[in-house]
Scaffold this active site. Structure first.
Site, mmCIF file in Angstrom:
data_model
loop_
_atom_site.group_PDB
_atom_site.id
_atom_site.type_symbol
_atom_site.label_atom_id
_atom_site.label_comp_id
_atom_site.label_asym_id
_atom_site.label_seq_id
_atom_site.Cartn_x
_atom_site.Cartn_y
_atom_site.Cartn_z
ATOM 1 N N ASP A 49 0.832 -1.123 -0.137
ATOM 2 C CA ASP A 49 0.004 -0.182 0.310
ATOM 3 C C ASP A 49 1.017 1.377 -0.034
ATOM 4 O O ASP A 49 2.053 1.138 0.690
ATOM 5 C CB ASP A 49 -0.986 -0.074 1.262
ATOM 6 C CG ASP A 49 -1.918 0.857 1.176
ATOM 7 O OD1 ASP A 49 -2.417 1.369 -0.049
ATOM 8 O OD2 ASP A 49 -2.795 1.232 2.080
ATOM 9 N N ASN A 55 -10.365 -2.904 -7.138
ATOM 10 C CA ASN A 55 -9.437 -1.792 -7.789
ATOM 11 C C ASN A 55 -10.038 -1.548 -9.035
ATOM 12 O O ASN A 55 -9.795 -0.609 -9.608
ATOM 13 C CB ASN A 55 -8.182 -2.390 -7.993
ATOM 14 C CG ASN A 55 -7.325 -2.307 -6.644
ATOM 15 O OD1 ASN A 55 -6.347 -3.058 -6.321
ATOM 16 N ND2 ASN A 55 -7.687 -1.521 -5.893
HETATM 17 C C1 FPP Z 1 -1.759 0.287 -3.322
HETATM 18 O O1 FPP Z 1 -1.061 1.709 -3.452
HETATM 19 C C2 FPP Z 1 -1.250 -0.521 -4.435
HETATM 20 C C3 FPP Z 1 -1.748 -1.212 -5.473
HETATM 21 C C4 FPP Z 1 -3.167 -1.069 -5.573
HETATM 22 C C5 FPP Z 1 -1.034 -2.026 -6.539
HETATM 23 C C6 FPP Z 1 0.319 -2.613 -6.421
HETATM 24 C C7 FPP Z 1 0.782 -2.947 -7.703
HETATM 25 C C8 FPP Z 1 1.986 -2.750 -7.796
HETATM 26 C C9 FPP Z 1 2.757 -2.775 -6.840
HETATM 27 C C10 FPP Z 1 2.491 -3.082 -9.278
HETATM 28 C C11 FPP Z 1 2.135 -4.235 -9.935
HETATM 29 C C12 FPP Z 1 2.499 -5.591 -9.331
HETATM 30 C C13 FPP Z 1 3.045 -6.781 -9.699
HETATM 31 C C14 FPP Z 1 3.401 -7.935 -8.918
HETATM 32 C C15 FPP Z 1 4.099 -6.304 -10.997
HETATM 33 P P1 FPP Z 1 -2.222 2.716 -3.743
HETATM 34 O O2 FPP Z 1 -2.370 3.147 -5.243
HETATM 35 O O3 FPP Z 1 -3.665 2.314 -2.909
HETATM 36 O O4 FPP Z 1 -1.442 3.934 -2.864
HETATM 37 P P2 FPP Z 1 -2.279 5.058 -1.926
HETATM 38 O O5 FPP Z 1 -3.149 4.446 -0.780
HETATM 39 O O6 FPP Z 1 -1.292 5.809 -1.528
HETATM 40 O O7 FPP Z 1 -3.321 5.632 -2.947
#
Ligand code: FPP
Length: 241
Positions: free
Chosen positions: A12, A60
């Site tokens: 996250d 998502n």
């Molecule tokens: C949460 O951060 C993260 C995600 C929803 C996606 C995670 C994906 C990756 C790290 C990249 C792809 C993965 C692989 C395995 C290649 P957020 O966007 O919710 O952050 P925020 O809470 O600060 O808005």
């Protein structure tokens, strides 16, 4: 040190990482992929057999279309670029989540990764993609109901073990440790059945900044926990406490 066999991570904070730098959220996800590579490497070096990463949740899809597209593309790029290296390192790649609503190009890449690495035994990388814990349990219940309706199984034989085996994680041990970055303290529908007895470690760092030292900090916290699985720890029994 008591090392967990299976670590699951809620990655996250990509959006906030980008926001802090005045960049688009997608640049946080891109940087997040580098942290993914580092986490897989660290897990191998630290002796963790199973690593599950929450890459895209069934919720998502509610994000803006360009962000959804970007996350899909990042997974494709990751598999294309890193699959050969993962295979060389004897890492088995698996994907959990609902595949039904994924486009065919992504689906065939994921299947290719699973088939190529099926016999690898050094380490397992489990990518949770279009994954939701309730959805996992619902699909497992539906599968068992269909088998019962066809007379293939006796409904009275359905127990916790049978349900566990019908989940996406059927032959993966339950996570011992769930890590969430970015300071949020929620499970967000991740492995809700499987993490019933997991230890939780919440780290303040944002996912793109997660490195080896953060992984070690989580393991240090885990090693200091007493796991009782609903029972009483042996040393407490001996002390009569
Ligand atoms: C949460 O951060 C993260 C995600 C929803 C996606 C995670 C994906 C990756 C790290 C990249 C792809 C993965 C692989 C395995 C290649 P957020 O966007 O919710 O952050 P925020 O809470 O600060 O808005």
């Amino acid at each position: 040190m008591n090392t967990p066999q299976h670590v699951a991570i809620i990655m996250d904070g990509n959006g906030r990482w980008a926001q802090q730098r005045g960049q688009a959220r997608t640049s946080g996800h891109r940087k997040g992929v580098e942290a993914v590579r580092q986490a897989v490497k660290s897990a191998g070096e630290l002796g963790i057999k199973y690593l599950t990463l929450f890459a895209f949740s069934s919720e998502n899809w509610r994000r803006p279309q360009n962000e959804v597209n970007d996350l899909m593309n990042l997974l494709k790029i990751f598999v294309r670029r890193d699959l050969a290296e993962l295979h060389r390192e004897n890492v088995r790649v698996r994907v959990i989540g609902d595949r039904k609503s994924l486009k065919s190009d992504i689906l065939s890449l994921l299947t290719e990764a699973e088939e190529l690495t099926r016999e690898n035994r050094a380490q397992e990388l489990i990518i949770a993609f279009n994954y939701g814990g309730r959805d996992d349990i619902t699909r497992a219940a539906r599968l068992l109901a269909i088998q019962a309706a066809r007379g293939e199984i006796d409904p009275s034989s359905i127990n916790e073990d049978a349900l566990s085996r019908a989940l996406d994680t059927s032959d993966v041990p339950d996570p011992d440790l769930v890590i969430r970055t970015s300071g949020e303290q929620r499970i967000s529908n991740f492995l809700i059945w499987q993490a019933a007895y997991a230890e939780f470690v919440f780290l303040p760092c944002l996912w793109p900044d997660f490195g080896r030292a953060d992984f070690e900090e989580a393991l240090r916290q885990y090693a200091g926990r007493k796991r009782r699985f609903g029972a009483v720890a042996e040393q407490d029994l001996a002390l009569g406490s």
